[in-house]
Write an enzyme that holds these catalytic residues in place. Sequence first.
Site, PDB file in Angstrom:
ATOM      1  N   HIS A 128       0.858  -1.180   0.000  1.00  0.00           N
ATOM      2  CA  HIS A 128       0.000   0.000   0.000  1.00  0.00           C
ATOM      3  C   HIS A 128       0.896   1.234   0.000  1.00  0.00           C
ATOM      4  CE1 HIS A 128      -2.933   2.931   1.601  1.00  0.00           C
ATOM      5  NE2 HIS A 128      -3.888   2.078   1.281  1.00  0.00           N
ATOM      6  N   ASP A 205       2.569  -4.546   8.102  1.00  0.00           N
ATOM      7  CA  ASP A 205       1.315  -3.823   7.917  1.00  0.00           C
ATOM      8  C   ASP A 205       0.195  -4.848   8.073  1.00  0.00           C
ATOM      9  OD1 ASP A 205      -1.021  -2.793   6.846  1.00  0.00           O
ATOM     10  OD2 ASP A 205      -0.094  -1.996   5.029  1.00  0.00           O
ATOM     11  N   GLN A 208      -4.930  -5.561   6.778  1.00  0.00           N
ATOM     12  CA  GLN A 208      -5.825  -6.534   6.151  1.00  0.00           C
ATOM     13  C   GLN A 208      -5.731  -7.920   6.784  1.00  0.00           C
ATOM     14  OE1 GLN A 208      -8.044  -5.615   3.910  1.00  0.00           O
ATOM     15  NE2 GLN A 208      -7.260  -3.537   3.685  1.00  0.00           N
ATOM     16  N   LYS A 231     -11.068  -1.275  10.183  1.00  0.00           N
ATOM     17  CA  LYS A 231     -11.139  -2.461   9.329  1.00  0.00           C
ATOM     18  C   LYS A 231     -11.527  -3.714  10.105  1.00  0.00           C
ATOM     19  CE  LYS A 231      -7.766  -0.565   6.071  1.00  0.00           C
ATOM     20  NZ  LYS A 231      -8.651  -0.249   4.945  1.00  0.00           N
ATOM     21  N   CYS A 369      -4.761   2.213  -3.859  1.00  0.00           N
ATOM     22  CA  CYS A 369      -3.553   2.772  -3.243  1.00  0.00           C
ATOM     23  C   CYS A 369      -2.362   1.832  -3.397  1.00  0.00           C
ATOM     24  CB  CYS A 369      -3.785   3.098  -1.766  1.00  0.00           C
ATOM     25  SG  CYS A 369      -5.004   4.395  -1.496  1.00  0.00           S
TER      26      CYS A 369
END
Length: 411
Positions: A128, A205, A208, A231, A369
Site C-alpha cells: 500500500h 502492515d 488486512q 477495518k 492505493c
Amino acid sequence: MKTVTTEFNIDALRSAFPILDTQVNGRPLIYLDNGATSQKPQSVIDAIQRYYSEQNANIHRGVHQLSQRATQAYEDARETIRVFLGAGNGYEVLFTKGTTDGINLVASSWGRKNLQPGDEVIISTMEHHSNIVPWQMICEERGATLKVIPIFDSGDLDMDAFDALLSDKTKMVATVHVSNSLGTINPVDEIIQKSHAVGAKVLLDGAQSVPHMRVDVKAMDIDFYTFSGHKIFGPTGVGVLYGKEELLNAMPPYQGGGDMIEKVTFEKTTYNTLPHKFEAGTPNIVGGIGLAAAIDFVNQYDPQALIDHEQDLLDYATTSLLDLKGVKIIGTAEKKASVLSFIVDGLHPFDVGTLLDQQGIAVRTGHHCTQPLMDRYGIPGTIRASFAIYNNRADVDALTKALSKAIDMLS
C-alpha cells in the site's frame, strides 16, 4: 479476552450490524468493500454512545470521577488489545490514528535514529502507498536505499529474490501481511526469521490481516505490527502500533506535547515512559474504547469458524465469477484472505463498479492505493470485492448476477 460463548450463526451475526438493513438505489445493500472499511456492530455503536453519554472527560490528568472513569475505560481498552495481539506488556501497545500513522511513526522515529547512508530498507511490490511513501521519505532524508521484492504473476512474493536482497546493509524489512489488492497472505514467519538472521528489524502492515486471522506478535517475534480499528469493525481514526519494548524505549518521540512529557522547562524537556511517550495530545479516547468493543465482539466467536466461513466465501466467489465471460482474477496465490480482485476484458473498472452500485452492490474500483502493483500487472486498476464475517453466499450470488448484467450492458 472474552471466552468464546456464541456459536457461529451467520444470520444471527448479520443481525448485529444495523447498516446491513440499508437500501441503496432502492435495493438491499450488498456491502463488499470491507477492505476499505468494515461496518460496525450495534455493540460498538452502543459503546461509543455510552462513552459520550456517561464517561466523557479527558484522561490521565483529572482527579474528578468522570476523568477517572474515562481513563480506566481507555486503559482497559489497551489491555483488551494487548491480549488480542498476544503482546507481553500493555506499554508495547500504542494507540495511533491508524495503520498509516503507525508506519509513519516507525519510519520517522526509528528510521531517523537508526538509518545511515548506505543502509537499506526492503519493501515489496504489493505494498500500500502507506508502506511505500514513508520509507521513501526517510531513506531520502537519511541517505539510505529502498529495495523492492518482486512478485510472480500469481501475486506470491519471489522469496529467492528476497534472499538475494537481504544483506548486512538491510536495516528494516517492511511488508504487508495480507495484500489489500490481491489478498495474498505473505510468508511472514519466514520473512521475520531471515530478516533477523542478518540483523534487520521487521515491520508488518496488519491492516488486512487482523480482521481475518488471529495474530500473536510474541510468537511471531515481530518487531513492529500495526493495524487500523475501522477495518476490524471499530471506529475510524484509531489504530494500534505494537512495538517491542526495547525498540520503543530507544526511539525518540514522534510528536511533542500532552502526555508524552515528564517535565518541561524552557531549557530542556524530559519525556514520559511508554506508552505515553508516543501518545502526544488528547487521544481518540472513544476510538480506543470503540475498538476494544469491536474486539470483544469478534472474541465471542471461535476464530477458526470465522476463518473457515470467509474462506468458503472466497472459494465460492472465485468459482462463481470465473464462470462469467471475460472475467480475469488478479491475484491467484494459493494462500489468500478475503479479497477477490478482478478485471473484465474490454471494460473499465469504474464503469463496472458504477453499474454494480446501481444494483446495490458496493465494491471498490481503481488502484486501491497500490499504483506500483497495478503497473506491475500493466492495468489501471481492478474491481475488488472484499468480504467480512457478516457476508454470506447470498451476497456472492447477488454480486455474480449484478456483474453478469453489467457485462451484458457494457459489452
